[in-house]
Enzyme design. Structure first.
Site, PDB file in Angstrom:
ATOM      1  N   ASP A 122       0.823  -1.207   0.000  1.00 14.60           N
ATOM      2  CA  ASP A 122       0.000   0.000   0.000  1.00 14.60           C
ATOM      3  C   ASP A 122       0.859   1.259   0.000  1.00 14.60           C
ATOM      4  O   ASP A 122       1.968   1.283   0.537  1.00 14.60           O
ATOM      5  CB  ASP A 122      -0.919   0.021   1.223  1.00 14.60           C
ATOM      6  CG  ASP A 122      -1.869  -1.156   1.239  1.00 14.60           C
ATOM      7  OD1 ASP A 122      -2.134  -1.702   0.150  1.00 14.60           O
ATOM      8  OD2 ASP A 122      -2.332  -1.530   2.333  1.00 14.60           O
ATOM      9  N   ALA A 123       0.316   2.312  -0.592  1.00 14.44           N
ATOM     10  CA  ALA A 123       1.042   3.586  -0.627  1.00 14.44           C
ATOM     11  C   ALA A 123       1.280   4.114   0.777  1.00 14.44           C
ATOM     12  O   ALA A 123       2.305   4.766   1.040  1.00 14.44           O
ATOM     13  CB  ALA A 123       0.260   4.600  -1.461  1.00 14.44           C
TER      14      ALA A 123
END
Length: 313
Positions: free
Chosen positions: A106-107
């Site tokens: 995930d970012a």
């Protein structure tokens, strides 16, 4: 060369993994001899001309294996999506050629990401059916209870199904936060964050420290390095060998009773006089008499009444 599926050829060329290659085909970015390819198409590179985004496929490409410490806010992708302004992991590595991340992170998360052009290896490390373990260091809000840890380790029901069991080790537990080490084999989208929210302990920080046989070590955020030959060899041995996967995470199919009997050691046959006799069970109710003949049904009498003649129209 032999005729092979397009996904496999694209993966061998180091452009994308097989699952990502399917998306390229669906998006119309792959052509065979000038015609748009569809899922299910096959090709022979010695005869056919296969292009991805206008670039011809080449199999004999040197393999690249890079470990990256992804910083928070960087997207795990090769090219940004529509209206995406954030930096991608590909932007952090100024090398020419095709290079893509094995799996996703995930970012909002940070940590170890494997960048490679080896599609087969990426498939082996990331596909759910191979169940390769990854380790995360997770800091959650609040002092997590033992009951929540037990529920998390057994699996939590989410909107897309129940999660697989995980291994959890408490690294630090304070009044306002807890730090956990989570070892898991699944890779659903934002899985750790969703489970933590379901249990009432939102994630404050998430770092991937291990991926398969690789450890992040002292690599700082934003830095990257090539894997050594020993690291590549160990990684491939782990990826292609089921026996190196932790036993707790391997879900073996249930064996049939016949297979269990065939695998059991043969026992010497007993003689009839040596076999133990079963004691007769006392019958509490008398058995009903057995009917040896079915009751006969009375025959119907034939209808002898004459029908009136049919009138002609």
């Amino acid at each position: 060369m032999a005729v092979e599926r397009l996904q496999k050829l694209i993966s061998k060329a180091g452009i994308a993994s097989r699952r990502e290659a399917e998306e390229l085909i669906k998006q119309g970015r792959v052509t065979i001899n000038g015609k748009r390819a569809v899922l299910g198409d096959r090709a022979d590179l010695s005869v056919d001309e296969v292009r991805v985004d206008g670039e011809r496929l080449k199999i004999n490409t040197p393999r690249i294996y890079i470990m990256l410490n992804k910083p928070m806010g960087v997207v795990t992708a090769v090219t940004p999506q529509h209206q995406e302004t954030r930096q991608t992991v590909r932007d952090l590595i100024p090398l020419e050629g095709h290079l893509y991340p094995a799996g996703r992170l995930d970012a909002d998360s940070e940590g170890l990401v494997l960048m490679t052009n080896d599609g087969d290896l990426a498939e082996r490390l990331t596909h759910p059916r191979y169940q390769k373990a990854k380790v995360y260091e997770v800091t959650v809000l609040g002092r997590i209870s033992d009951e929540a840890l037990e529920i998390w380790s057994r699996g939590v029901m989410l909107d897309d199904g129940k999660t697989l069991p995980v291994q959890i080790k408490v690294l630090r537990r304070e009044a306002h936060s807890s730090t956990l080490q989570i070892t898991m084999t699944e890779g659903r989208k934002r899985q750790i964050r969703r489970v933590a929210n379901t249990l009432g302990y939102p994630v404050q920080r998430l770092v991937r420290t291990h991926f398969a046989t690789l450890a992040l070590g002292d690599l700082k955020p934003g830095q990257w390095r090539h894997l050594t030959e020993t690291e590549v060899a160990t990684l491939k041995a782990f990826a292609y060998s089921l026996s190196m996967t932790p036993k707790r995470f391997v879900q073996r199919p249930a064996r049939r009773l016949g297979a269990l009997r065939r695998s059991a050691p043969a026992q010497p046959a007993q003689k009839r006089e040596d076999r133990p006799t079963r004691p007769a069970k006392p019958s509490s109710k008398p058995r009903p008499e057995r009917i040896t003949q079915r009751p006969t049904k009375p025959r119907r009498k034939p209808n002898t009444a004459k029908r009136p003649p049919r009138r002609r129209k």
